[in-house]
Design an enzyme around this catalytic site. Structure first.
Site, PDB file in Angstrom:
ATOM      1  N   SER A 215       1.233   1.503   4.113  1.00  0.00           N
ATOM      2  CA  SER A 215       0.058   1.150   4.293  1.00  0.00           C
ATOM      3  C   SER A 215      -0.972   2.267   4.032  1.00  0.00           C
ATOM      4  CB  SER A 215      -0.222   0.651   5.830  1.00  0.00           C
ATOM      5  OG  SER A 215      -1.028  -0.171   6.008  1.00  0.00           O
ATOM      6  N   GLU A 352       3.091 -10.291   3.595  1.00  0.00           N
ATOM      7  CA  GLU A 352       2.183  -9.360   4.120  1.00  0.00           C
ATOM      8  C   GLU A 352       0.922  -9.920   4.573  1.00  0.00           C
ATOM      9  OE1 GLU A 352       2.297  -5.887   3.634  1.00  0.00           O
ATOM     10  OE2 GLU A 352       3.520  -5.468   2.015  1.00  0.00           O
ATOM     11  N   HIS A 471       3.759  -7.212   7.040  1.00  0.00           N
ATOM     12  CA  HIS A 471       3.431  -5.801   6.796  1.00  0.00           C
ATOM     13  C   HIS A 471       4.073  -4.913   7.802  1.00  0.00           C
ATOM     14  CE1 HIS A 471       0.551  -2.912   5.344  1.00  0.00           C
ATOM     15  NE2 HIS A 471       0.354  -2.764   6.532  1.00  0.00           N
TER      16      HIS A 471
END
Length: 601
Positions: A215, A352, A471
């Site tokens: 990230s 995601e 994610h």
């Protein structure tokens, strides 16, 4: 909306299963002697019994307090004796978040790192993996949930994790010399420099350093790759779910930075005429005054004060003319790489976008299944567009619907739009930016390995059942959470096997630049061993699908990425004549985000 790292909800970090304390290890580095602790890493599912030396809470720079606030990190002075590195240091100042809260001790004195060293009888120096945590540059720490012991024990590598300044304390910029910004990135550089200067004392190889992060940590890895100051400090990079083509996490608009800084000053009773006076006042405030100003909610408050829309995070990394001289996405587009010819691995998860849908639908967090009807989809698909200019461009919105809606059943009243929205958001934010980056780096001569995680884990990071392979769900596999006592992360055998494969891929890459090598154990099946993870090249576009059975595939979402990286930018240019699609914010400060065209090489 922001992309966050996983954070620790307990003050004490987790120990490895069957913890046994041995004699305290000691090393001598440039600043003095360090005493750590020993743990025996053992687990019935892994044929390994390894002693790990752990050094926690090592200060790698002077505390950034007082007059050092809003300044680059200063070199740490030696302690002249023995420093007990046996407990984690404080996390950096940050706000609690309803989705990923932490309860670690917080302090402005937070520039600490941790080193996990597998004991070996070999005289060969060990490869080093340096982890940069995620958290949208506003949350997270390098300690809890990033226990490096399993990775060190199973992969035979040294693992380093660290904290860096966050939120306004880490990234506030006045767009001039009084507060140029990027202090958090300079902290990262200082930690990596510390590794370069000291890791040999731990048995590590300073010429075999791999940066990896997820990230915002992945973004940080790429910033390190593109900075002219980082030459020779690392040799390989693993980027997990994010790169420089994502919108809203970088600023080149010094006027906007200055307005935002003055807006913050007004918010905390530091309203001043000049930036010099403003920063002097902000330096005098208690550090805790910044705690509640580090969250994503501060964005809306500041927008109300300055009367202008801001990026996703109000204090993003900036082009400071020092660490980063221009928008990193431009560097990738032009392929003007300084740190060229390195080994690079990057990839994403298949769902995601579900993570960001969760932010937009908090009322559904406790529901076993999320459903979205056409009306809700129409609203969310605009809100969740990566570039705010798309929200008012009807041609663009129509084109996106044409690409993602299931038109065979579009007339059904009960048609569920969840997957359409998830794939739209995931492709926009992550999948297609990664495709553009992989193409550019491969064309520039980097050795690129690309992956795509499709496995839906049986155990998830959050109690939201409908998020799939979303994610951050890669973290338990990369760090081997199954092998950490206290995390309550017991997995079925097939996922234990997958965890071991992922850990071997990551550490093999750190050792050789090739995730396939060496193959000197039975981790991979005979069939998998015959199908090595291929290099990503154009036109081959090959990648590894990471699932229970590892398969090689090609041309991941090629149609969708041609849509996002070529068609949409051209459509925006042709339907909005007043927009410069390659305009920097300095040229077009009215835009709320960087507008990056991701051309396919």
């Amino acid at each position: 909306m922001a992309f966050y790292g996983v954070h620790c909800r307990v003050a004490v970090c987790l120990a490895v299963l069957c913890l046994v304390f041995a004699d305290d290890p000691m090393v001598e580095i440039t600043l003095g002697k360090l005493v750590g602790k020993s743990e025996i890493s053992w687990h019935p599912d892994v044929n390994i019994n390894r002693t790990i030396h752990i050094y926690e809470g090592i200060p790698y720079a002077e505390p950034p307090v007082g007059d050092l606030r809003f300044r680059p990190p200063q070199t740490k002075e030696g302690w002249g004796g023995v420093y007990r590195a046996t407990s984690i240091g404080s996390a950096c100042i940050q706000a609690l978040d309803s989705f990923d809260d932490i309860t670690e001790t917080q302090s402005e004195d937070c520039l600490f790192l941790n080193v996990y060293v597998p004991v070996t009888h070999s005289t060969d120096r060990l490869p080093v993996m340096v982890w940069i945590h995620g958290g949208a540059f506003i949350l997270g720490s390098g300690s809890c949930y990033y226990n490096g012991t399993p990775l060190a024990a199973i992969g035979d590598v040294i693992v380093v994790t660290f904290n860096y300044r966050l939120g306004p304390l880490g990234f506030l910029s006045t767009g001039d010399e009084h507060a140029p910004g990027n202090y958090g990135l300079l902290d990262q550089m200082a930690a990596i420099q510390w590794v370069h200067d000291n890791i040999e004392a731990f048995g590590g190889d300073k010429d075999m350093v791999t940066l990896f992060g997820n990230s915002a940590g992945s973004l940080s890895c790429e910033y390190m790759l593109l900075s002219p100051l980082m030459q020779g400090l690392f040799h390989r990079v693993i980027m997990q779910s994010a790169n420089v083509f994502i919108n809203g996490y970088f600023s080149t608009d010094s006027r906007m930075q200055r307005k935002t800084a003055h807006g913050l000053g007004k918010l905390v009773r530091c309203e001043r005429e000049t930036t010099e006076e403003l920063i002097k006042c902000l330096r005098a405030l208690p550090a805790q005054d910044f705690k509640d100003l580090s969250g994503i909610e501060t964005k809306e408050t500041l927008e109300g004060i300055i009367g202008q829309a801001l990026p996703y995070i109000p204090f993003p990394p900036v082009a400071d003319g020092y660490f980063l001289t221009e928008n990193p996405s431009r560097v990738v587009e032009k392929m003007t790489f300084i740190n060229s010819g390195l080994d690079l691995m990057l990839g994403n998860l298949a769902d995601e976008g579900m993570y960001f849908i969760a932010f937009a639908t908090p009322d559904m967090w406790n529901e076993p299944k999320l459903t979205i009807n056409k009306t809700v989809y129409e609203t969310l698909m605009k809100i969740l567009l990566g570039d705010a200019r798309m929200q008012t461009n009807q041609a663009v919105k129509d084109a996106i619907k044409l690409m993602y809606i299931n038109w065979d059943d579009a007339n059904l009243e009960d048609l569920d739009y969840v997957d359409a929205l998830s794939q739209q958001v995931g492709d926009d934010y992550f999948i297609c930016p990664a495709d553009a980056s992989a193409r550019a780096y491969a064309k520039a001569g980097f050795n690129v390995y690309k992956y795509h995680i499709t496995h839906v884990p049986s155990k998830t990071l959050r109690p939201i059942k409908w998020m799939k392979a979303t994610h951050e769900e890669d973290l338990p596999f990369v760090f081997g959470w199954h092998f950490v006592d206290g995390m309550n992360w017991t997995l079925p055998k097939e996922e234990v096997d997958m965890t071991l494969k992922v850990m071997k891929y990551w550490t093999n890459f750190a050792k050789t630049g090739d995730p396939n090598l060496p193959r000197d154990d039975a981790t991979f099946s005979e069939e998998e061993a015959q199908h090595d993870w291929p290099l990503f090249k154009v036109p081959g576009l090959e990648y590894k699908e990471i699932a229970l059975t590892m398969s090689n595939k090609r041309a991941l979402k090629a149609k969708e990425c041609a849509f996002w990286n070529n068609f949409i930018p051209n459509l925006m240019k042709n339907t909005d004549p007043g927009t410069k699609c390659f305009a920097d914010e300095d040229e077009a400060g009215k835009y709320t985000k960087d507008s990056n065209i991701k051309q396919l090489p």
